[in-house]
Design an enzyme around this catalytic site. Structure first.
Site: not given
Length: 445
Positions: A267, A318
């Site tokens: 991220h 993810d």
């Protein structure tokens, strides 16, 4: 030896036409362009790319697709829904779900997955008879789906971080924890890889691992394997870390010697200039997951600044809101356009590299992600005759693939010279949509 004749092939130097690929013992032996179809060769129409690497996955999140997109909220409210799914899995149901999810990834052209795995124990935190039963289920799921896996077994010791300190694990979080870094290491050390499996390691986040848990010892124990960490996904995480430690999450990890060329920050949405410099100095990588980051309202990460600093980028699905690395790749550029008001930050070749070679490198597969002699024969072919890609000019096939293709355009996928998807049909897992439906309904009814 097996031979394949490919209409178009994406190599490191660009698009080649009429290419004969020779494959021996799961590796590419030769790449010869401008050749007619050899007798007995398998013909692959369209554009053949290196197999793609999904560098960040939580397989069980696939059960949430369509269930968490209603209403309002934030990452933190979404997390409560995610915990509900996490509380319902056991080794058998996780095997069934992950097998179907990895088959979906194969149909999307993904040949390697980095599974960020922290769902270790029973619902009350009690270890299974096999302490790695859940991890073994994931490894077996990847084997049955025919793709490579890097199991990023995750150390998760605390329930959160505030300005006042660390909270204990609560509720379903007890499934995630081993009690101490030493206990995590003892369990992790029993995991074993094979020709299609790498064993990596992860720290969940600075919220879940404290300085007293000894970052330096953890890093020394995992030296030489891929190590990942969720980093600065939310401003609240940054604020709590600065309030308690006087450092950003990146700075805290840097102070304890965590960053290295084997490390990947996942991220990295909310970074300072000093954070970016620290990652670049250590030659660490960053994995962006744009479809998840926008789904959870996380924000847009500083892709341009990271790339200019020399930080290698990779991509992940993810939360499985979408499993489509073409979408993840173009989102890096398109989100940067939204963030800056300018176009043209990344070439299509660079974006494709994030989905292939740098993603594989982040997962410990440095000999995958490219089409050249000696590389692993992990390949993805997309048709160029769909409504999305019809009319593609061969010399611009990379641009068309990155900016217009979807997972639905994948026709043929090979891992180690073994065909696992042919004509858009998975060869190892029957009726993938039904397998997904059965696995998800088994959890939620």
């Amino acid at each position: 030896m097996s031979e394949y004749w490919c209409e178009l092939v994406q190599t490191r130097t660009g698009i080649e036409r009429d290419v004969v690929l020779s494959i021996v013992d799961g590796r590419i032996e030769s790449v010869t362009p401008d050749r007619p179809v050899p007798p007995g060769a398998t013909v692959l129409p369209g554009l053949t790319l290196p197999g793609m690497a999904n560098a960040h996955s939580h397989a069980f999140h696939r059960a949430l697709r369509g269930r968490t997109q209603t209403g309002t909220g934030t990452f933190w409210t979404w997390r409560e829904q995610m915990y509900q799914a996490a509380g319902r899995l056991d080794p058998d149901s996780y095997l069934a779900l992950a097998r179907a999810v990895y088959a979906e990834m194969a149909l999307a052209g993904i040949t390697s997955v980095g599974e960020f795995h922290y769902l270790h124990h029973g619902p009350d935190g009690t270890a299974y008879a096999d302490p790695n039963a859940m991890g073994h289920a994931l490894i077996e799921a990847a084997r049955q789906a025919g793709i490579r896996i890097t199991l990023l077994d995750t150390c998760y010791l605390h329930g959160g971080l505030t300005a006042d300190g660390y909270r204990p694990l609560e509720g379903v979080q007890r499934r995630f924890g081993d009690g101490s870094s030493d206990a995590w290491y003892e369990r992790w050390s029993a995991l074993r890889g094979d020709e299609n499996t790498r064993i990596g390691a992860a720290i969940h986040s600075v919220r879940a691992f404290a300085a007293k848990d000894d970052y330096a010892t953890w890093a020394a124990r995992t030296e030489g394997v891929p190590v990942h960490v969720h980093l600065s996904e939310q401003p609240a995480e940054n604020a709590a870390c600065v309030a308690h430690h006087g450092l950003t999450p990146t700075g805290l990890l840097d102070a304890h010697g965590f960053w290295s060329a084997n490390a990947t920050a996942v991220h990295a949405t909310h970074l300072t200039d000093a954070d970016i410099a620290a990652l670049a100095r250590a030659e660490a990588g960053v994995c962006f997951c744009p479809t998840t980051e926008r789904d959870l309202a996380d924000g847009i990460g500083p892709a341009g600044e990271l790339a200019r600093a020399g930080v290698p980028l990779s991509l992940g699905s993810d939360s499985q809101a979408v499993i489509d690395l073409f979408e993840e790749a173009r989102a890096v550029e398109l989100d940067e356009r939204l963030r800056t008001g300018r176009r043209g930050h990344f070439t299509s070749a660079a974006l494709l590299a994030y989905a292939t070679v740098t993603g594989h490198r982040a997962l410990g597969w440095p000999d995958a992600g490219r089409i050249e002699p000696g590389a692993l024969a992990d390949l993805t072919t997309i048709g160029l005759d769909s409504v999305r890609l019809a009319g593609t000019v061969p010399r611009l096939a990379t641009e068309a693939a990155v900016f217009a293709a979807t997972a639905s355009d994948v026709t043929h996928v090979m891992v180690g010279g073994r065909t696992i998807v042919r004509d858009g049909v998975h060869q190892l897992v029957d009726a993938v949509p039904q397998a997904l439906t059965t696995a998800v309904h088994g959890l939620f009814g």
